[in-house]
Write a protein that holds these residues in place. Sequence first.
Motif, PDB file in Angstrom:
ATOM      1  N   HIS A  65       0.961  -1.283  -0.054  1.00 45.50           N
ATOM      2  CA  HIS A  65       0.221  -0.101   0.418  1.00 45.50           C
ATOM      3  C   HIS A  65       0.529   0.909   0.171  1.00 45.50           C
ATOM      4  N   VAL A  66       2.326   1.306   0.360  1.00 45.15           N
ATOM      5  CA  VAL A  66       3.048   2.255  -0.091  1.00 45.15           C
ATOM      6  C   VAL A  66       4.142   2.518  -0.971  1.00 45.15           C
ATOM      7  N   ALA A  67       3.216   2.219  -1.661  1.00 45.59           N
ATOM      8  CA  ALA A  67       4.181   1.979  -3.634  1.00 45.59           C
ATOM      9  C   ALA A  67       4.189   3.298  -3.805  1.00 45.59           C
ATOM     10  N   GLU A  68       3.455   4.426  -3.739  1.00 41.85           N
ATOM     11  CA  GLU A  68       3.773   5.594  -4.624  1.00 41.85           C
ATOM     12  C   GLU A  68       4.357   5.795  -3.281  1.00 41.85           C
ATOM     13  N   LEU A  69       4.860   6.396  -2.287  1.00 43.37           N
ATOM     14  CA  LEU A  69       5.546   6.483  -1.459  1.00 43.37           C
ATOM     15  C   LEU A  69       7.155   5.983  -1.553  1.00 43.37           C
ATOM     16  N   CYS A  70       7.015   5.009  -2.062  1.00 48.28           N
ATOM     17  CA  CYS A  70       8.185   4.302  -2.178  1.00 48.28           C
ATOM     18  C   CYS A  70       8.982   4.675  -3.451  1.00 48.28           C
ATOM     19  N   GLN A  71       7.607   4.934  -4.356  1.00 45.36           N
ATOM     20  CA  GLN A  71       8.302   5.310  -5.688  1.00 45.36           C
ATOM     21  C   GLN A  71       8.897   6.959  -6.014  1.00 45.36           C
TER      22      GLN A  71
END
Length: 323
Positions: free
Chosen positions: A249-255
Amino acid sequence: MAQENVDNVIMLLADGKAEMRRLMYDGFRSYGMREVRDFSNFQALEVAASAGVPPDLIVTDTTLPGGDIFELIGKIRTGDIGCYPFVPIILMTWNADGEVIKKAVDCGADYILAAPFAPADVFKRVRILINDRKPFIVTSDYIGPDRRRDPGRGDSSIPLIDVPNTLRTKANGEVLDLTELSAAVNDAMSEINDQRLVRHSYQINLLVEMIVPAYRKEEVAPVIRVHVQKLAAVAEEVSSRLAGSRFEHVAELCQNLSDVADSINSNWQSPNQKDIDLLKPLSQAVLTSFNPDRDSSDMAGEIADMVSNFAGKINAEAEQQLK
């Protein structure tokens, strides 16, 4: 040899020295193993380790002709080679200098034996691997058996992971079900992946705490370039590991963090100031997201301790890379 039932254990034995390989082959046959497959070069061992039916034990020389054995073991542990990343591995070496020992410890092997040694010394380690193998641990740059001499004195936040051990299964006379093994490997690798992400979140914050002050003080030494490259690589790996994990669920933050790190890396001597300003809040958000049950102030204290304890070592390693 006695109580261990090792006749159907699949063992890969690799040594470029024919005499030594024959000595070890005969020794393992005398020990009771009937499925000893021996190889004289790196490529043959790599192919065997990648086979659909996994080996239960690998014993190999560190100077095997044709490739880097430490890199091969690292790829086995990460699951990039073969279908059984937890195979017990014993290394043999005739060159026990500090660099060889360090590479052996860091690659994820279970044991390293320095010559001269007798076959009985190897058999002793095999018995330990059957009866009392160490659990695995995961850090930002290591997957393998717990390498701490005294686990009780190490980082208690790093969990111990019990992994499948087909050598023990067969030695105990149990039937190995490959379907069950595959499921057990997948479960363990899922846990390892999650733990790798957690440890990466700490390393990201450690690197950011070393990078940002240098830019703000305009004291950007060449080692900062190495740290920025490392940050970009770790951030990219984090993004690649998220699919199917409990942190998806935190993929966007990590990207976003990965994009900022790449931007700084592409122009490390004079990066966009906005990117530098974003590093700290993004890295802290990643740390909080991967450690939702931890107190943020406690984690900030741990990061500060890491900088205090390891910054010198990290800078020294970066300087070595620059030479």
